[in-house]
Design an enzyme around this catalytic site. Structure first.
Site, PDB file in Angstrom:
ATOM      1  N   GLN A 168      12.964  22.221  38.631  1.00  0.00           N
ATOM      2  CA  GLN A 168      12.113  22.616  37.508  1.00  0.00           C
ATOM      3  C   GLN A 168      11.865  21.354  36.683  1.00  0.00           C
ATOM      4  O   GLN A 168      12.773  20.836  36.035  1.00  0.00           O
ATOM      5  CB  GLN A 168      12.798  23.673  36.648  1.00  0.00           C
ATOM      6  CG  GLN A 168      11.940  24.175  35.489  1.00  0.00           C
ATOM      7  CD  GLN A 168      12.718  25.060  34.546  1.00  0.00           C
ATOM      8  OE1 GLN A 168      13.544  24.570  33.771  1.00  0.00           O
ATOM      9  NE2 GLN A 168      12.481  26.356  34.612  1.00  0.00           N
ATOM     10  N   TYR A 194       9.274  26.015  23.946  1.00  0.00           N
ATOM     11  CA  TYR A 194       9.979  24.766  23.654  1.00  0.00           C
ATOM     12  C   TYR A 194       9.688  23.723  24.719  1.00  0.00           C
ATOM     13  O   TYR A 194       8.940  23.955  25.661  1.00  0.00           O
ATOM     14  CB  TYR A 194      11.471  24.997  23.461  1.00  0.00           C
ATOM     15  CG  TYR A 194      12.332  25.100  24.693  1.00  0.00           C
ATOM     16  CD1 TYR A 194      13.440  24.270  24.851  1.00  0.00           C
ATOM     17  CD2 TYR A 194      12.089  26.054  25.669  1.00  0.00           C
ATOM     18  CE1 TYR A 194      14.268  24.377  25.945  1.00  0.00           C
ATOM     19  CE2 TYR A 194      12.922  26.172  26.771  1.00  0.00           C
ATOM     20  CZ  TYR A 194      14.002  25.332  26.908  1.00  0.00           C
ATOM     21  OH  TYR A 194      14.826  25.452  27.992  1.00  0.00           O
ATOM     22  N   ARG A 247       6.725  28.407  35.300  1.00  0.00           N
ATOM     23  CA  ARG A 247       7.624  29.242  34.477  1.00  0.00           C
ATOM     24  C   ARG A 247       6.955  29.447  33.131  1.00  0.00           C
ATOM     25  O   ARG A 247       6.592  28.478  32.443  1.00  0.00           O
ATOM     26  CB  ARG A 247       8.972  28.542  34.308  1.00  0.00           C
ATOM     27  CG  ARG A 247       9.922  29.215  33.320  1.00  0.00           C
ATOM     28  CD  ARG A 247      10.860  30.171  33.974  1.00  0.00           C
ATOM     29  NE  ARG A 247      11.996  30.469  33.088  1.00  0.00           N
ATOM     30  CZ  ARG A 247      13.098  31.081  33.459  1.00  0.00           C
ATOM     31  NH1 ARG A 247      13.245  31.475  34.698  1.00  0.00           N
ATOM     32  NH2 ARG A 247      14.073  31.305  32.603  1.00  0.00           N
ATOM     33  N   ARG A 254      22.751  34.259  36.202  1.00  0.00           N
ATOM     34  CA  ARG A 254      24.167  34.561  36.012  1.00  0.00           C
ATOM     35  C   ARG A 254      24.785  35.348  37.182  1.00  0.00           C
ATOM     36  O   ARG A 254      25.955  35.117  37.521  1.00  0.00           O
ATOM     37  CB  ARG A 254      24.355  35.308  34.686  1.00  0.00           C
ATOM     38  CG  ARG A 254      24.147  34.416  33.468  1.00  0.00           C
ATOM     39  CD  ARG A 254      24.211  35.185  32.157  1.00  0.00           C
ATOM     40  NE  ARG A 254      23.019  35.997  31.944  1.00  0.00           N
ATOM     41  CZ  ARG A 254      22.857  36.807  30.900  1.00  0.00           C
ATOM     42  NH1 ARG A 254      23.818  36.909  29.996  1.00  0.00           N
ATOM     43  NH2 ARG A 254      21.742  37.499  30.755  1.00  0.00           N
ATOM     44  N   CYS A 311      28.143  39.966  37.294  1.00  0.00           N
ATOM     45  CA  CYS A 311      28.208  39.294  35.991  1.00  0.00           C
ATOM     46  C   CYS A 311      28.598  40.316  34.934  1.00  0.00           C
ATOM     47  O   CYS A 311      28.113  41.453  34.946  1.00  0.00           O
ATOM     48  CB  CYS A 311      26.843  38.687  35.668  1.00  0.00           C
ATOM     49  SG  CYS A 311      26.646  38.130  33.960  1.00  0.00           S
ATOM     50  N   CYS A 320      29.286  31.349  30.342  1.00  0.00           N
ATOM     51  CA  CYS A 320      28.527  30.265  30.974  1.00  0.00           C
ATOM     52  C   CYS A 320      27.712  29.479  29.951  1.00  0.00           C
ATOM     53  O   CYS A 320      27.457  28.285  30.134  1.00  0.00           O
ATOM     54  CB  CYS A 320      27.619  30.822  32.071  1.00  0.00           C
ATOM     55  SG  CYS A 320      26.558  32.190  31.566  1.00  0.00           S
TER      56      CYS A 320
END
Length: 650
Positions: free
Chosen positions: A103, A174, A224, A323, A346, A352
């Protein structure tokens, strides 16, 4: 016929063929070298997921500019000499039949360039970093052009390294591209203006054009993107679906639809159990209905049954799991083998995330091998093959540490006897599952795995120096838990005072005061509030659940707030009366009384090495280890880590 025909069917993203529809989500681990390159630890971590059967592995945020890292230990592919290290990772993953893509990102306004390299961070506007609060500079057209060139150069290196495709990060409001897309962060007035859809999307279209010009039309590009940003002024689902066709025209081969925006605790990105399951599926479906390229859904798709249903309903073409693959790298392989009951789920404990700050490296509470694949060689139950080991291991205690140690020791082909004084297994994990239901899946998994193994479980047999000695052990693992230390408070012997946290019998009365703020006490208070009680928490400490990191603690603070629980920290509990609790609030000059029909003294779990010391004295030639809460409160993560470390050393 497999029970998961959609999840396990082959798929395709552009020219990339995948063996199934399970994508490993990009997650920050901070396992990289100081130079931002894949380390031996990085390679071992991803190889475990490739060997476990994932179709496509997405490497977490990989920077295109080494001067603008998002995190210490984060990866970069912004230099020519980074290619060889990435090629080593790619080759290792390919050896196990998985596809892999990085990514790629520019950290933009949210990078650590100012702190680590003395360079100004760049964003669409002068906006604070989500991580440090330091404001970015507004990127000029010249700087935007330079960053687009960096995307182009990085894409070429991605292809040179042998990756099967790349994912372009433009989500969560972001980093560079995502912040341009976010109306609440993009305050520009030029052609990239934040007041129009066309302006906000322009830099993403330009990045796609630059990348396509370098890698050609046959190299798969996934984008994404947040389907719904879930903040005031953020991008709604309808706008994301509306711009999706434009992004396809610019070269997108697949969409990876997430949700929410960044904050200090990634609250909207890495969602808590309270947020529900599959919360981004609707947005993924909206994008899928607008385009003719595959769509990947992500976000609390922990249950393979739910993930299968999402695909069966045509809501997405692939599902991404993050996860769940930390908790069980072998999840895809187990589904294919018809062993869904053996998947270690999970438990949404946020360990994590919290360990990224506590240890600058991601770890998993239920899977102690995550991030330690190379150093902890005993991995998974292998007792079905090979001779029995030469060591006889006696485990004292059937709580989480004892069960995990017994399971792993049997997996290493040692002869294992587990002694448990009560008539059932689980120890403190039984109560933990009652107040945090996600813990229940781990408890059930542990019990089933131990039952499936050759461990000799002896219930109703207390471990004493004599009973252990009679078993002629080579190694003894003492996992009998800690000691509950209760505060000495005047009035603690009154009849309406409960000592400890008995989940099988809640105290009577509507108004309940809980004294103590360890995690179990906080979860107990939540349970009381859900039962309709008016609950107050008192603690001399300065924070609740201090044994956990900030993300998990904040989730509990939010839950306490929703349930109407009052919390007082830094206070002094002076005495308990028949009518309530007298305490001195923090920074107050006079004491006050909280009315209470019932008072619960939670106490603190402290180390209890009594049995360990006694067995060691009785058997001086035998190796004796204490693990789990016997060494002090460590929760599930401490129990599993201790067990893995000790068994790996046998």
């Amino acid at each position: 016929m497999t029970a998961f025909p959609h999840l396990l069917s082959p798929g395709r993203i552009g020219s990339m063929e995948l063996r199934n529809r399970i994508v490993m989500s990009p997650m920050e681990t901070m396992y990289g070298t100081p130079e931002g390159l894949p380390s031996d630890r990085t390679v071992a971590y991803f190889v475990a997921r490739a060997a476990g059967g994932a179709g496509l592995i997405t490497v977490g945020a990989t920077g295109i500019d080494p001067l603008h890292p998002e995190t210490p230990g984060g990866l970069q592919i912004g230099t020519a000499d980074s290619v060889a290290a990435h090629r080593r990772l790619v080759d290792a993953v390919h050896a196990h039949g998985a596809r892999i893509q990085p990514q790629i990102v520019h950290a933009g306004p949210d990078g650590l360039g100012p702190e680590m390299h003395g360079v100004a961070s760049l964003g669409p506007s002068v906006i604070p970093s989500y991580l440090t609060g330091r404001p970015s500079a507004e990127a000029t057209q010249q700087q935007i052009t330079a960053i687009l060139h960096q995307y182009r150069a990085a894409a070429l290196r991605v292809r040179e390294a042998g990756y099967d495709g790349l994912e372009l990060h433009a989500a969560h409001g972001y980093m560079f591209l995502g912040s341009f897309l976010a109306p609440q962060r993009n305050r520009r007035g030029d052609r990239y203006r934040g007041t129009s859809v066309e302006g906000r999307i322009r830099v993403v279209l330009e990045a796609l054009t630059a990348i396509r010009a370098e890698v050609g039309s046959d190299f798969p590009i996934t984008l994404r993107i947040s389907g719904y940003e879930r903040v005031a002024g953020g991008r709604p689902v309808g706008e994301t679906a509306a711009v999706a066709p434009l992004l396809v025209q610019a070269g997108v081969d697949a969409f990876h639809v997430s949700g929410g925006v960044i904050d200090r605790l990634v609250t909207g990105m890495v969602n808590a159990a309270d947020h529900g399951d599959g919360l981004n599926v609707g947005a993924a479906a909206a994008v899928r209905e607008a385009v003719d390229v595959p769509v990947i859904a992500v976000g609390r798709l922990h249950d393979p049954v739910l993930a299968e249903q999402v695909l069966a309903d045509g809501r997405a073409d692939f599902v991404a799991m993050g996860r769940p693959l930390l908790a069980d790298p072998d999840l895809p392989r187990k589904l294919a083998a018809g062993e869904v009951s053996r998947v270690r789920m999970c438990i949404s404990c946020e360990n994590c995330i919290d360990t990224l700050e506590e240890k600058l490296a991601a770890e998993c509470a239920v899977n102690p091998f995550t991030g330690h694949e190379a150093e902890l060689s005993t991995r998974g139950p292998s007792w079905r093959a090979g001779p029995v080991g030469t060591r006889r291991v006696v485990v004292a205690g059937g709580g989480p540490a004892g069960l995990e140690a017994a399971r792993l020791a049997a997996g290493a082909r040692h002869e294992v006897v587990l002694l448990e004084r009560s008539t059932f297994l689980g120890g403190a994990l039984v109560d933990a599952a009652a107040v945090h239901p996600e813990n229940g899946s781990y408890l059930r998994w542990l019990l089933a795995e131990v039952q499936r193994s050759p461990v000799d479980v002896r219930l109703g047999v207390p471990a004493t120096p004599d009973t252990v000695s009679d078993l002629s052990p080579d190694v003894v693992l003492v996992a009998t838990g800690g000691h509950l230390e209760l505060p000495a408070i005047e009035g603690a012997d009154l009849p309406h005072v409960t000592r400890g946290l008995p989940l099988d019998r809640l105290p009577r009365g509507r108004r309940v005061v809980v004294v103590g703020t360890r995690l179990a006490a906080v979860e107990y208070a939540e349970e009381l509030a859900r039962d309709g009680r008016l609950v107050s928490i008192l603690s001399a400490g300065r924070e609740i659940a201090p044994e956990f990191g900030l993300k998990r603690r904040t989730e509990h603070m939010d839950r306490l707030d929703r349930l109407g629980v009052t919390v007082h920290v830094g206070c002094i509990v002076e005495r308990i009366t028949p009518a309530g609790v007298v305490y001195l609030p923090a920074n107050a000059a006079a004491s006050k009384q909280l009315p209470a029909d019932a008072v619960v003294l939670a106490g603190e779990v402290v180390a209890d090495l009594t049995l360990h010391t006694a067995i060691a004295a009785r058997l001086p030639a035998v190796v004796v280890h204490a693990i789990g809460d016997a060494t002090g409160l460590g929760l599930i993560r401490g129990a599993t880590a201790d067990a893995a470390r000790v068994v790996a050393g046998l």
